[in-house]
Design an enzyme around this catalytic site. Sequence first.
Site, mmCIF file in Angstrom:
data_model
loop_
_atom_site.group_PDB
_atom_site.id
_atom_site.type_symbol
_atom_site.label_atom_id
_atom_site.label_comp_id
_atom_site.label_asym_id
_atom_site.label_seq_id
_atom_site.Cartn_x
_atom_site.Cartn_y
_atom_site.Cartn_z
ATOM 1 C CG ASP A 1 5.097 -2.174 9.932
ATOM 2 O OD1 ASP A 1 5.202 -2.606 11.096
ATOM 3 O OD2 ASP A 1 4.301 -2.648 9.095
ATOM 4 N N GLY B 1 -6.108 -7.197 15.409
ATOM 5 C CA GLY B 1 -6.451 -8.344 16.245
ATOM 6 C C GLY B 1 -7.025 -7.839 17.561
ATOM 7 N NE ARG C 1 -2.396 -1.871 3.229
ATOM 8 C CZ ARG C 1 -2.791 -1.969 4.501
ATOM 9 N NH1 ARG C 1 -3.763 -1.210 4.940
ATOM 10 N NH2 ARG C 1 -2.193 -2.795 5.324
#
Length: 457
Positions: A102, A137, A15
């Site tokens: 990240d 999650g 992305r």
Amino acid sequence: MPLSVVILAAGQGKRMQSDLPKVMQPLAGRPLLAHVIACARELDPDGIHVVYGHGGERVREAFAGAPVQWVLQAEQHGTGHALMQAAPGIPDDHTVLVLYGDVPLNRPETLRSLLAAAGERQLAVLSVRLAEPTGYGRVLRDNAGNVYRIVEQKDATRKELAVDEVNTGLMAAPASALKGWLGRLSNDNAQGEYYLTDVVALAVRDGFAVEAVIAPTVAEVLGVNDKLQLAQLETEHRQLVAEAMMRAGVTLVDPARIDVRGRIEHGRDVFIDANVLFEGEVKLGDRVRIGPNVVVRNCEIGADTVIHPNCVLEQSVIGKDCSIGPFARMRPNNRLADGVHIGNWVELKNSQVGEGSKANHLTYLGDTTVGSKVNVGAGTVTCNYDGANKHRTLIGDGAFIGSGAMLVAPVTIGERATIGAGSTITKDAAAGKLTIARSRQLTVEGWQRPVKKPPTA
Ligand code: UD1
Ligand code: CA
């Protein structure tokens, strides 16, 4: 227990829409992964393992020399699979801390509390409460508040999706137990991946205590998936840096309009106007004032010096009580003593300027040593380049260089020498004397201006 940090950084980052691997994308001027490695190092671990995959060789090259071990995950089959690649290199008696390549704004304090919650029979995960938990999650707790499982968005029931405590992905666990759980992971789930998050349920089954430590701020656990999130984290980072500076006494006219891409040290009562960019290592003395639209890269600026608007200053040491700009440019390697004035449209490169000397207008000083109390007139140029080599210009203490002088290097201007305006100086100029090198002015008597011829018929 000794500590091994594992940084998961093999994800592709589609992305980002970029040829640059995701963990190489810059935040505050440094790759995302550099931030994570720097944070890991603050924990003083016994080893840092980076699991890499996409753009692998480029990433490794960019971090050549970093004190990390590289672990290749050639195909990405999930976060659990990623950690499996690193596991063989980790001694059983270590605690393992999992970070993401990240998630760049981790805070060492929070990671320390995460580590403190892990132990011989304890697994610790880092969670955070989000108003908008979609995509993450979910951390599931029983009625007593004990964590029993993490469920991924794609595998969750409606009821589970309503939980607002999400998994940041960061966790800490004893290595031997963790390796056992990794060996028991299956990929029988919605994404066909080996989920690292499934170790939570396995730990509970083995009678381990599982603690979810809630991160105190959201920014520190935010991941970067696209350029929008990258810009959001840049803003967060800017705000954090600005706040720290203001708490330390710096006046920022607008904390949203300062960027620090590197490290800044400062004294007391420093004032920084709007749109200022600092890069690399910068040191500002007491009461330094920096005007708007200034770039400062790897500079040291002495106390009480004023940088006027629109200057670009690079790799230079500037003394106390100096006045620089507006519109001055310092290319690398200058050293200015105290009380120096560098004015508008003055460019310096590889030059030293002595105490109290001035070059106030439209001047180029390259490869030049200027003594103290020198006055360099407007439009003076040191002609330092002969097309093949660079040569030095030496200007003695107290010299006065008239406006528009060309000083053709190598050349020496003696102490207290005066150079007549408009001179092209190709030979050394004697100390204490006036040197002029220009054609004499003459007036032609009886000269008449041409007149226009009458048109021919
Ligand atoms: C993961 C968590 C999820 C959590 C979310 C936080 C799992 C199964 N899910 O989800 O609970 O809310 O992070 O952002 O762990 N990576 C690899 N190799 C792989 C896959 C991933 O190195 O095969 C790395 C990525 O580079 C990244 C990190 O692991 O740094 C997380 O991967 P990502 O795909 O973003 O995880 P999510 O599925 O979003
Ligand atoms: Ca993610």
